[in-house]
Design a protein around this motif. Sequence first.
Motif, mmCIF file in Angstrom:
data_model
loop_
_atom_site.group_PDB
_atom_site.id
_atom_site.type_symbol
_atom_site.label_atom_id
_atom_site.label_comp_id
_atom_site.label_asym_id
_atom_site.label_seq_id
_atom_site.Cartn_x
_atom_site.Cartn_y
_atom_site.Cartn_z
ATOM 1 N N PHE A 106 55.291 38.633 40.380
ATOM 2 C CA PHE A 106 54.337 39.701 40.095
ATOM 3 C C PHE A 106 52.920 39.209 39.808
ATOM 4 C CE2 PHE A 106 58.535 41.264 38.590
ATOM 5 C CZ PHE A 106 58.708 42.267 39.525
ATOM 6 N N LYS A 107 52.734 37.906 39.687
ATOM 7 C CA LYS A 107 51.410 37.382 39.358
ATOM 8 C C LYS A 107 50.460 37.512 40.545
ATOM 9 C CE LYS A 107 50.598 33.874 36.787
ATOM 10 N NZ LYS A 107 50.073 34.575 35.613
ATOM 11 N N LEU A 108 49.177 37.615 40.228
ATOM 12 C CA LEU A 108 48.149 37.647 41.256
ATOM 13 C C LEU A 108 47.833 36.217 41.657
ATOM 14 C CD1 LEU A 108 45.947 38.930 42.990
ATOM 15 C CD2 LEU A 108 44.471 38.999 40.974
ATOM 16 N N ASN A 109 48.247 35.846 42.854
ATOM 17 C CA ASN A 109 48.015 34.494 43.355
ATOM 18 C C ASN A 109 46.959 34.542 44.464
ATOM 19 O OD1 ASN A 109 50.067 33.172 41.752
ATOM 20 N ND2 ASN A 109 51.565 34.207 43.062
ATOM 21 N N HIS A 110 45.767 34.091 44.138
ATOM 22 C CA HIS A 110 44.663 34.097 45.097
ATOM 23 C C HIS A 110 43.793 32.871 44.844
ATOM 24 C CE1 HIS A 110 41.022 35.497 47.229
ATOM 25 N NE2 HIS A 110 41.855 36.232 47.919
ATOM 26 N N ASN A 111 43.207 32.342 45.909
ATOM 27 C CA ASN A 111 42.423 31.114 45.781
ATOM 28 C C ASN A 111 41.164 31.302 44.942
ATOM 29 O OD1 ASN A 111 44.249 29.727 47.401
ATOM 30 N ND2 ASN A 111 43.150 30.222 49.296
ATOM 31 N N GLU A 112 40.551 32.476 45.037
ATOM 32 C CA GLU A 112 39.271 32.686 44.360
ATOM 33 C C GLU A 112 39.319 33.760 43.279
ATOM 34 O OE1 GLU A 112 36.502 33.587 47.428
ATOM 35 O OE2 GLU A 112 36.465 31.554 48.245
ATOM 36 N N VAL A 113 39.991 34.864 43.546
ATOM 37 C CA VAL A 113 40.010 35.993 42.619
ATOM 38 C C VAL A 113 41.180 35.837 41.649
ATOM 39 C CG1 VAL A 113 40.155 38.499 42.427
ATOM 40 C CG2 VAL A 113 38.972 37.464 44.379
ATOM 41 N N TYR A 114 40.921 36.131 40.387
ATOM 42 C CA TYR A 114 41.984 36.056 39.386
ATOM 43 C C TYR A 114 41.941 37.292 38.483
ATOM 44 C CZ TYR A 114 38.171 34.374 36.395
ATOM 45 O OH TYR A 114 36.992 34.252 35.697
ATOM 46 N N LEU A 115 43.060 37.553 37.835
ATOM 47 C CA LEU A 115 43.168 38.691 36.924
ATOM 48 C C LEU A 115 42.559 38.310 35.582
ATOM 49 C CD1 LEU A 115 44.340 41.566 36.390
ATOM 50 C CD2 LEU A 115 46.403 40.425 35.573
ATOM 51 N N LYS A 116 41.501 38.988 35.203
ATOM 52 C CA LYS A 116 40.843 38.687 33.929
ATOM 53 C C LYS A 116 41.492 39.457 32.781
ATOM 54 C CE LYS A 116 36.293 38.576 31.711
ATOM 55 N NZ LYS A 116 36.285 37.139 31.477
ATOM 56 N N ARG A 117 41.885 40.693 33.064
ATOM 57 C CA ARG A 117 42.422 41.526 31.986
ATOM 58 C C ARG A 117 43.181 42.696 32.582
ATOM 59 N NH1 ARG A 117 38.346 44.867 28.399
ATOM 60 N NH2 ARG A 117 39.751 46.113 27.142
ATOM 61 N N LEU A 118 44.234 43.098 31.897
ATOM 62 C CA LEU A 118 44.999 44.270 32.307
ATOM 63 C C LEU A 118 45.339 45.083 31.067
ATOM 64 C CD1 LEU A 118 47.910 44.399 34.868
ATOM 65 C CD2 LEU A 118 48.130 45.578 32.685
ATOM 66 N N LEU A 217 39.070 43.971 47.343
ATOM 67 C CA LEU A 217 40.141 44.255 48.299
ATOM 68 C C LEU A 217 41.395 43.447 47.998
ATOM 69 C CD1 LEU A 217 38.219 44.497 51.693
ATOM 70 C CD2 LEU A 217 39.132 46.354 50.304
ATOM 71 N N VAL A 218 41.244 42.383 47.192
ATOM 72 C CA VAL A 218 42.409 41.610 46.771
ATOM 73 C C VAL A 218 43.399 42.507 46.026
ATOM 74 C CG1 VAL A 218 43.159 39.720 45.251
ATOM 75 C CG2 VAL A 218 41.144 39.439 46.694
ATOM 76 N N LEU A 219 42.874 43.532 45.348
ATOM 77 C CA LEU A 219 43.744 44.448 44.612
ATOM 78 C C LEU A 219 44.710 45.163 45.555
ATOM 79 C CD1 LEU A 219 44.381 45.639 41.813
ATOM 80 C CD2 LEU A 219 42.734 47.458 42.300
ATOM 81 N N ASN A 220 44.264 45.488 46.768
ATOM 82 C CA ASN A 220 45.154 46.134 47.744
ATOM 83 C C ASN A 220 46.354 45.249 48.050
ATOM 84 O OD1 ASN A 220 43.676 48.532 48.153
ATOM 85 N ND2 ASN A 220 42.300 47.524 49.579
ATOM 86 N N GLU A 221 46.080 43.977 48.308
ATOM 87 C CA GLU A 221 47.152 43.039 48.650
ATOM 88 C C GLU A 221 48.113 42.855 47.478
ATOM 89 O OE1 GLU A 221 45.090 39.516 49.753
ATOM 90 O OE2 GLU A 221 43.888 40.503 51.308
ATOM 91 N N TRP A 222 47.547 42.757 46.279
ATOM 92 C CA TRP A 222 48.392 42.546 45.103
ATOM 93 C C TRP A 222 49.283 43.754 44.845
ATOM 94 C CZ3 TRP A 222 47.080 43.339 39.381
ATOM 95 C CH2 TRP A 222 48.051 42.752 38.576
ATOM 96 N N CYS A 223 48.724 44.949 44.987
ATOM 97 C CA CYS A 223 49.525 46.161 44.783
ATOM 98 C C CYS A 223 50.660 46.255 45.804
ATOM 99 C CB CYS A 223 48.634 47.405 44.871
ATOM 100 S SG CYS A 223 47.615 47.667 43.408
ATOM 101 N N ASP A 224 50.394 45.833 47.039
ATOM 102 C CA ASP A 224 51.458 45.819 48.049
ATOM 103 C C ASP A 224 52.579 44.878 47.636
ATOM 104 O OD1 ASP A 224 50.097 47.621 49.616
ATOM 105 O OD2 ASP A 224 49.186 46.105 50.913
ATOM 106 N N GLU A 225 52.217 43.712 47.095
ATOM 107 C CA GLU A 225 53.230 42.747 46.645
ATOM 108 C C GLU A 225 54.024 43.291 45.459
ATOM 109 O OE1 GLU A 225 51.210 39.139 45.817
ATOM 110 O OE2 GLU A 225 50.582 38.793 47.897
ATOM 111 N N LEU A 226 53.326 43.938 44.515
ATOM 112 C CA LEU A 226 54.018 44.527 43.364
ATOM 113 C C LEU A 226 55.011 45.598 43.804
ATOM 114 C CD1 LEU A 226 51.039 44.910 40.828
ATOM 115 C CD2 LEU A 226 52.958 43.323 40.643
#
Length: 739
Positions: A106-118, A217-226
């Motif tokens: 469930f973690k956001l795995n991206h080379n540049e963008v990271y989750l700062k807060r939820l 747009l990274v959020l779109n990819e992460w939501c698809d994975e979730l």
Amino acid sequence: MGRMALIHRTGERMSGMAKPIVVLIMAIMAMPLLISTPEASMTTDNIFDDPALERVKTESNDRTTSEQLLVRISHDDGGPLTGNFSRVSQLLSIENSINNEESSAFKLNHNEVYLKRLESPVSAWESAFLTRNESITESSSWGEVLQPLNDDGWCSEESNQAEINAFQATLLMLPKNTNLGVACPQFSGASPSQPPQSNELIWFVWLDSSNRPVDWLVLNEWCDELSENSQFVFEPAGVNMLFKEAEQIAKQDLKQILPVTGIILFCLMLLFFRDLKVTTVTLGSVVLVVSAVVGFLQLCGYQFSVIDGIAVPIIMGVAVDGAFWYRSSSKPRNDVRRILLLAMATTVAAISLALFSPIKAQRGLALVMIFGIILDWILTRYVLEDFYLESRKSANELPEAEIDSVQGKQWFWPTALTLLVLVALTSPPGVEALDIEQFLPEDSVSLDEIDELRDLYVIASGTIVFITLDIDTDDEQGIRNILNFKSQFNQHPNIISFDTGLTQQNLILGIGDTESNNFTALVENTSQSVILSDPWLRVDGEIVGGMIIAIIDGEDSESAYQFLLDTENLIAENQISGDIGGQLITGIDLAKSFEQTRIIQILAAGLIVLVIAFLMTKSSEKSLRIAVGTIAVGIAVDGLASHFGGRGVNTAPAVLLGMGFAADYLSHASDKMHSWKQDTYARWGAAFTSGVVFLTVSFSKFPPAGNTGLLLSLTILISVLLATCLAFVSSNSLIQEDE
């Protein structure tokens, strides 16, 4: 004679040397494009300046406060969510996995963008339960976790900070019609023995990156994975994602329209010039100019906006002007030089007013266009002039028109001016507020989704207002003034509140309250919330200010504007200093400012054109005609913008551009004619080519580009017709002088 010949030969040698130098300089300016292409973005930072948000981003530890994204969550079967304990437990487990440092599905795995807060309502509930030694994680049912009953719930005056945060999270992250249950039993139908009841909820998500702006747009990819790895549906939502969608639409349009524009430009020039070499060289010069503009600005660190892409086809359309006048008109070299210099100067003068616009996007667009127009003129004047004149010599001369056909038609000019004024007078009044709907197509599914979101959630139907206040930590009177301001501000009727009959919860976050004027006591009574984790502003580690966030009704723009004025008055009355910002508030303020000054802006552009034209022509009569015609076109384009879908901040650049083109064509028409038909052919050929290019842009799905293209294509038609009318007056005056 020998001396004159020597001067002439020297001039020719210098002119010959200038050609390779100009081309070389432009080629060097374009070289950065060989290394990397500029990345254009679409965020509120690119559209307008917001001092309050800018201060948050530079002085706050919570820099991403204004960039929260929303994730809408429901179960796969669409059934109850928060009332089903096992589903709530699963969501909490997913959230814990996301926040866990160890890798998980469930973690956001991206080379540049990271989750700062939820921030999640479920996590907020868990924190509230833990303060009373209960836990969702360690329980097997709602009945177990809700015992013993908390009769007052989380919204009473005795609630602790974790419970207050849980109540705020419930109000903001669950639909409006939710049965609040233990969150606030005082509401009708709610009970401390029941959890909040809803079939969906939202998360607040903050992304960050080492590269700015953050690629949302990274959020779109992460939501698809979730969604794939769970029994829930995760969907990105909210206004910030709509800006990213608008960015994608604009970029796609640019990729499709630019090649089409190039092909159309090539075909039209080939049709008018009937010379493949001239057409190819002209189109190549256009490519060189555009590349030089983009490459040089990229080298200077200019941050391109997708709105700047509108300038590219505009520069392409303007670039053909010189080709038509040098090659197709009857004017000698010096006359063409003079009118093209005058046309360039008056066009730039009209557009330059946008450089002082309070709207950042307009300033950027004006800068790109002015730079491109000047480079167009330089390349035509110092590189292509001889080439065009030589091709004119070999071309078939168009027949002269009879002088009599010009006489007796002076009345065309005042009639045309009168018609343009009537267009302005019959236009609907008012200006549209600057918001996301102006950047997406009317048939966009996302606009329907955001409307649905606004119907369901307070955070979506409202708008967040940021207030940044200066604070001297040693000034007790200043701190008392801030507390007085907050007390008065808290009573404003526009702030969304929830009234149980016993208590009232206003959606105000940030700086806390204290009876003392001591800053230490104020800090102790200030706590973090689901939106704002740290309300203090710092410079070099020292606190210099604080933030207050309020959520107000975002559906009524007039009411929101009044809220802005009231808040500004409160700040002044309490003798404190600060800024007010936020997407809707700033957009409305800019729209109101534009509405109050748009006519003044048009008149100011006309005055600048008048001064430039007079300095260059030394003729008060010619310069006055150019300025009057330019103003008439400006008010007519402003009126047309209102007729064709709504006058707004987005249409302001088209008005100034239209005035620039009008000044261009009127400058041509005010000059002496040697052949009526040849000069008319040059004028209408350039106008038709530019007009078709702009008409192509009008088919863009990106509304600012589409609206600008439509207005400019109509402006070109209006300008060339008006210039033709002026040509009758100018030619008749010259005929009378000759007689």
